[in-house]
Enzyme design. Structure first.
Site, mmCIF file in Angstrom:
data_model
loop_
_atom_site.group_PDB
_atom_site.id
_atom_site.type_symbol
_atom_site.label_atom_id
_atom_site.label_comp_id
_atom_site.label_asym_id
_atom_site.label_seq_id
_atom_site.Cartn_x
_atom_site.Cartn_y
_atom_site.Cartn_z
ATOM 1 N N LYS A 196 0.864 -1.191 0.000
ATOM 2 C CA LYS A 196 0.000 0.000 0.000
ATOM 3 C C LYS A 196 0.889 1.225 0.000
ATOM 4 O O LYS A 196 2.029 1.176 0.455
ATOM 5 C CB LYS A 196 -0.866 0.015 1.267
ATOM 6 C CG LYS A 196 -2.070 0.897 1.169
ATOM 7 C CD LYS A 196 -3.191 0.179 0.462
ATOM 8 C CE LYS A 196 -4.483 0.942 0.498
ATOM 9 N NZ LYS A 196 -5.605 0.043 0.170
HETATM 10 N N1 GLU Z 1 -7.303 0.115 -2.928
HETATM 11 C C1 GLU Z 1 -8.139 -1.009 -3.160
HETATM 12 C C2 GLU Z 1 -8.163 -1.932 -1.958
HETATM 13 O O1 GLU Z 1 -7.992 -1.491 -0.830
HETATM 14 C C3 GLU Z 1 -7.788 -1.720 -4.456
HETATM 15 C C4 GLU Z 1 -6.392 -2.236 -4.574
HETATM 16 C C5 GLU Z 1 -6.052 -2.738 -5.976
HETATM 17 O O2 GLU Z 1 -6.894 -2.684 -6.838
HETATM 18 O O3 GLU Z 1 -4.904 -3.169 -6.145
HETATM 19 O O4 GLU Z 1 -8.443 -3.096 -2.050
#
Ligand code: GLU
Length: 412
Positions: free
Chosen positions: A102
């Site tokens: 992240k």
């Molecule tokens: N930000 C989204 C999540 O928390 C999507 C992550 C992604 O698509 O890689 O799952």
């Protein structure tokens, strides 16, 4: 409790059930890499702004690391750590061939013009381009970012590494994005709600639903549920709670926010209550679809819903989770409930790598199949092991990551 402590708490609860040795826990909880960078960019008036950017790579035993980029004032290293670990468990629950990561920048994107946002994003890429890539770590949208930010990210990354749209997902459909990515997280939440109510023997038209947050996730979840005949009686954002006991006109709300820069402010087709009233409404299903840490021991007693679906990441802290579990509230955890987004991100990555495009129908069908399989497995695990859905989801995820690490000889 800090966000990363909460994630570790849930991990340990499942690890206790699995009787995981201490050394395995330590290996699985520790992040592979944490990066904090200076992001400096020019404001439109010529001043230089300096903020901090982060990328935390948690685990890659099951594949390249995957996870969004969040632009929000509350973003700090601790929050990004928690969210990175949740991505590892999320991709494992739905069996995508990924690990977890992240990133983000601690800034309020509403204070930036479009050009400032672009310069900031490009500056961030300049700092982290070497540690992300289609085979190592693939970013995506999260709170405060969207397909435009993904397009700038890709264009800046390609300046260093050459053409490769699979470096990031959630791109505009015209720029190698997948059809159906934008709606995917909300659609997945809706799909889960339908499955869950079936299991609980509650008819959709008897399931009064309240949704906290009407951004990308909340609005698409609302739309799906409205079409599935659920009375969505309340939605909220920072401007307030909009309540209509007989069910809101979701398509009307949808067009209202599109016209109104994403805000529910000024919507006159419902009774307006303070924003914080949403959580305490007398409903059957509550869907927190905004920030993390919104349900804590200070407000858990106010919750009247018997079922909660965590569309946001980390909306319920462990103390509140215990209180709600003791009251037999059924909670579908974030790592399963909001996995629709990363699932369609995976489809986008696959399409980019094959230079092939799927139809919207195919995306929706495969999303439905992936989420249904995961839901059934988690439900079964919870019944067999007599644990909560959260602990069951973590148990399945941990077992898969542990197995992959073991097969690779642990020291990947
Ligand atoms: N930000 C989204 C999540 O928390 C999507 C992550 C992604 O698509 O890689 O799952």
């Amino acid at each position: 409790m800090r966000a990363s402590e909460a994630t570790t708490y849930y991990f340990n609860k499942a690890a206790d059930q699995l009787q995981l040795p201490e050394w395995v826990r330590k290996l699985l909880v520790t992040n592979k890499r944490e990066v904090t960078v200076q992001v400096a960019f020019e404001r439109d008036d010529g001043r230089i702004e300096t903020v901090l950017g982060y990328r935390v790579q948690h685990d890659n035993a099951r594949g390249p690391m995957k996870g969004g980029l969040r632009y929000h004032p509350a973003v700090d290293l601790d929050e990004v750590r928690a969210l990175a670990a949740l991505m590892t468990w999320k991709t494992a629950v739905v069996e995508l061939p990924y690990g977890g990561a992240k990133g983000g920048i601690g800034i309020d994107p509403k204070t930036l013009t479009k050009r400032e946002m672009e310069r900031m994003t490009r500056s961030f890429v300049d700092q982290i381009h070497e540690i992300v890539g289609p085979d190592s770590d693939i970013p995506a949208p999260d709170m405060g970012t969207n397909h435009e930010v993904m397009a700038w990210f890709r264009s800046q990354w390609e300046k260093y590494h050459g053409f490769n749209p699979a470096v990031i997902t959630g791109k505009p459909v015209e720029e190698y994005g997948a059809r159906g990515r934008e709606e995917a997280t909300g659609r997945g939440v809706g799909t889960m709600a339908v499955k869950m109510m079936k299991r609980l023997n509650i008819r959709p038209d008897q399931c009064r639903t309240a949704i906290q947050g009407f951004g990308n996730v909340g609005s698409h979840a609302g739309k799906y549920l409205h079409e599935a005949a659920f009375p969505v009686v309340a939605v909220s954002d920072l401007s307030g709670t909009y309540f209509k006991p007989k069910g809101l006109n979701i398509p009307e709300l949808f067009s209202h926010v599109i016209k109104n820069k994403g805000s529910l402010e000024g919507y006159s087709g419902a009774e307006k209550l303070p924003a914080e009233d949403l959580l305490g409404l007398d409903v059957d299903l509550l869907i927190p679809a905004a920030l993390g840490d919104v349900i804590t021991k200070s407000n858990a007693d106010r919750i009247r819903a018997k079922t909660i679906i965590e569309a946001a990441n980390g909306p319920i802290d462990p103390e509140a989770d215990e209180i709600l579990e003791a009251r037999n509230v059924t909670i579908l955890p974030d790592i399963l409930a909001n996995a629709g987004g990363v699932t369609v991100s995976y489809f986008e990555w696959v399409q980019n790598r094959q230079h092939y495009r799927w139809s919207l129908d195919r995306v929706r069908q495969e999303l439905d199949r992936t989420l249904t399989d995961a839901f059934e497995q988690v439900w079964q695990e919870a019944v067999t092991r007599k644990v909560s859905l959260r602990t069951a989801a973590f148990m399945l995820a941990i077992t898969r990551v542990q197995r992959a690490s073991e097969l690779a000889g642990w020291l990947i």
